[in-house]
Design an enzyme around this catalytic site. Structure first.
Site, PDB file in Angstrom:
ATOM      1  N   GLU A   1      23.865  -6.202 -66.662  1.00  0.00           N
ATOM      2  CA  GLU A   1      23.361  -6.171 -68.040  1.00  0.00           C
ATOM      3  C   GLU A   1      22.395  -7.328 -68.279  1.00  0.00           C
ATOM      4  OE1 GLU A   1      25.271  -6.580 -72.518  1.00  0.00           O
ATOM      5  OE2 GLU A   1      26.498  -5.747 -70.898  1.00  0.00           O
TER       6      GLU A   1
ATOM      7  N   GLU B   1      33.980  -6.039 -63.891  1.00  0.00           N
ATOM      8  CA  GLU B   1      33.276  -6.340 -65.137  1.00  0.00           C
ATOM      9  C   GLU B   1      32.285  -7.480 -64.968  1.00  0.00           C
ATOM     10  OE1 GLU B   1      33.386  -4.231 -67.459  1.00  0.00           O
ATOM     11  OE2 GLU B   1      34.982  -3.122 -66.440  1.00  0.00           O
TER      12      GLU B   1
ATOM     13  N   GLU C   1      35.090  -9.829 -73.350  1.00  0.00           N
ATOM     14  CA  GLU C   1      34.948  -8.530 -74.035  1.00  0.00           C
ATOM     15  C   GLU C   1      35.005  -7.384 -73.031  1.00  0.00           C
ATOM     16  OE1 GLU C   1      31.301  -5.850 -74.526  1.00  0.00           O
ATOM     17  OE2 GLU C   1      30.905  -7.768 -75.542  1.00  0.00           O
ATOM     18  N   HIS C   2      34.266  -7.524 -71.932  1.00  0.00           N
ATOM     19  CA  HIS C   2      34.250  -6.480 -70.902  1.00  0.00           C
ATOM     20  C   HIS C   2      35.620  -6.316 -70.256  1.00  0.00           C
ATOM     21  CE1 HIS C   2      30.037  -5.087 -70.021  1.00  0.00           C
ATOM     22  NE2 HIS C   2      29.803  -6.021 -70.933  1.00  0.00           N
TER      23      HIS C   2
ATOM     24  N   HIS D   1      31.467 -12.884 -73.804  1.00  0.00           N
ATOM     25  CA  HIS D   1      30.947 -11.570 -73.432  1.00  0.00           C
ATOM     26  C   HIS D   1      31.726 -11.001 -72.243  1.00  0.00           C
ATOM     27  CE1 HIS D   1      27.368  -9.039 -71.800  1.00  0.00           C
ATOM     28  NE2 HIS D   1      28.145  -8.303 -72.570  1.00  0.00           N
TER      29      HIS D   1
END
Length: 514
Positions: A146, A139, A68-69, A65
């Protein structure tokens, strides 16, 4: 299909969508293009990396994850799409990481400037992302924020359900959000090691759907992705580290549904529910090559099948073996924010690729049985004082989990939970034992045919996003992707339904309700 009464359904292949164009560049980079007219003047490009959270090692939980950022959210080339009417984003799941750009065909105010090169530039940069410290820190904070935002009671319940369903494999212990303590401490090299190991041209697939010219699109794909080189990218890793990274990635996938069924699936080993003949749906799936938990030797517990350290502290009911030998593992989750009782009962089954008329007929027979059962359950939920407030029984193919999940989900008021379970399970047992009536059989066959006719009548007005989701799921599961707007799809449905018997539907009903 002209002689519809005398067809060998098992040997009759379904018609592939004539508009689908697929290819592979010399470096192993693969793509699928599907022209679609609605909405006109737009397209979507989705880059799928066949690695997700289930591929992570113990010390990497959450790194898919975060990568990805770092690879896309901080991309300079992605920022060039801002203000052009484009939408961009990315997401990570158990089985993959996907980056996408939904753009106008031409730049606003410039009809001769194509947006395709700009969109693929942004996606190409994902494959060569650099992990500068400033980008990583920005990020990292976004991911931690998040993590706080998703920590809702609904998310906790979903995690509990998935952890119980996949207790025997990696999915129960590799949620995409990861672990906070690890995320806070990763360095640039950690992210680059994950990126260089998994972001290879032979480990991705590019989907493009929209108002595009196929030949022009292939030229841009070749220009933007043809130079990628796995060996060159891997040189970032030290020789020993490179070998170890590749060996571990291969070990995680070995003997899983990812290796034996579809590279689109996560590296998981499932405790599949099989019938008494050890074959699903009357022997139409060859289970010999399917990874089942009983067939896998746990060397070093690479598939994370061993007991959890905290298992003995979890409110876990005793394991129960049913008459047909299936094992039921029950778990209870309590929380003060939960106002209602809910029950979630699952069976995991092998995904059957729908590539022939015979497979389509079995799939439609399941739909008929499921429709009949759902209506019966809905009738029980009506009235002045129903025992349950919500109930759903379904079976869906799930590429993200690498299996078909048959599920019963119901909610009720806490003091009526026993009554709700009894009423639901009684109806399920009744359908499994006695089957459908003739009128139900005819009614739900007609409903399925009407749905197919309505879909065909819509022509090529289906939106790019809907078409792309259908395409990605079909490719992942090994289904033949047909043209919903073409007469071939409607005719195939008509032929399958015309050759379907009540006994075949009741066979599916009995299997679903076991």
């Amino acid at each position: 299909y002209h002689n519809r009464e005398n067809i060998d359904l098992g040997a009759s292949l379904l018609p592939v969508h004539p508009g689908i164009v697929s290819g592979e560049l010399d470096n192993g980079f693969s793509y699928i293009i599907l022209p679609n007219k609605a909405p006109a003047g737009r397209f979507e490009a989705h880059l799928q990396v066949f690695s997700g959270s289930a591929d992570e090692l113990e010390h990497q939980q959450g790194i898919a994850h975060l990568t990805e950022h770092v690879a896309y959210m901080g991309s300079r080339k992605r920022e060039r799409l801002f203000g052009t009417g484009s939408q961009t984003n990315a997401y990570t799941d158990f089985h993959h990481t996907v980056f996408y750009a939904a753009c106008p065909v031409n730049a606003p105010g410039a009809t001769n400037v194509s947006m395709m090169p700009y969109a693929l530039d942004a996606l190409s940069e994902v494959m060569e992302a650099k992990s500068e410290n400033s980008r990583l820190e920005k990020e990292r904070q976004a991911v931690l924020s998040e993590m706080t935002m998703v920590n809702t009671i609904e998310y906790r319940v979903e995690c509990q359900i998935l952890a119980t369903l996949h207790r025997e494999n990696r999915l129960a212990k590799r949620f995409p959000i990861g672990k906070e303590v690890l995320i806070k401490n990763w360095k640039q090299r950690d992210v680059l090691t994950w990126h260089r190991t998994h972001y290879r041209p032979d480990n991705v697939l590019l989907y493009i759907v929209g108002d595009v010219d196929v030949n022009d699109t292939i030229k841009v794909i070749t220009e933007k992705f043809g130079h990628l080189d796995s060996a060159k990218s891997g040189k970032y890793l030290l020789n020993d580290a490179q070998d170890d990274a590749y060996d571990l990635a291969e070990a995680i996938s070995e003997n899983t549904v990812k290796a034996t069924q579809s590279w689109h699936f996560p590296p998981a080993v499932h405790n599949f529910y099989l019938d008494e003949n050890d074959h699903q749906t009357g022997g139409h799936i060859n289970t010999d090559d399917v990874a089942n938990i009983d067939d896998v030797s746990v060397g070093g517990d690479v598939q994370l099948q061993g007991p959890w350290p905290l298992d003995e502290k979890v409110n876990k009911l005793s394991e129960h073996t049913t008459i047909n030998g299936s094992k039921v593992r029950a778990h209870i989750f309590k929380h003060e924010l939960l106002q209602n009782f809910s029950l979630h009962l699952f069976a995991k089954r092998i995904i059957e690729p729908v590539t022939t008329l015979g497979a389509l007929k079995r799939s439609l027979a399941r739909r008929v049985a499921l429709a009949a059962l759902q209506i019966r359950l809905n009738v029980n939920s009506r009235g002045a004082d129903p025992a349950f407030t919500f109930v759903e029984f379904n079976q869906l193919d799930s590429p993200r989990e690498g299996c078909a999940v048959c599920s019963l989900d119901l909610t009720s008021e806490p003091h009526r939970w026993k009554e709700a379970i009894i009423k639901c399970t009684s109806e399920i047992h009744r359908l499994g034992k006695f089957g459908l009536t003739n009128s139900e059989f005819d009614r739900y066959k007609e409903a399925i045919l009407a749905d197919a006719a309505q879909l065909a009548a819509q022509g090529d007005t289906l939106a790019h996003g809907d078409v792309l989701n259908f395409l990605m799921e079909g490719v992942a599961c090994g289904h033949t992707v047909m043209d919903a707007s073409d007469s071939g799809n409607l005719i195939a449905t008509e032929v399958a339904l015309a050759n379907m018997t009540l006994a075949e539907v009741n066979e599916q009903a009995a299997y679903l309700c076991k």
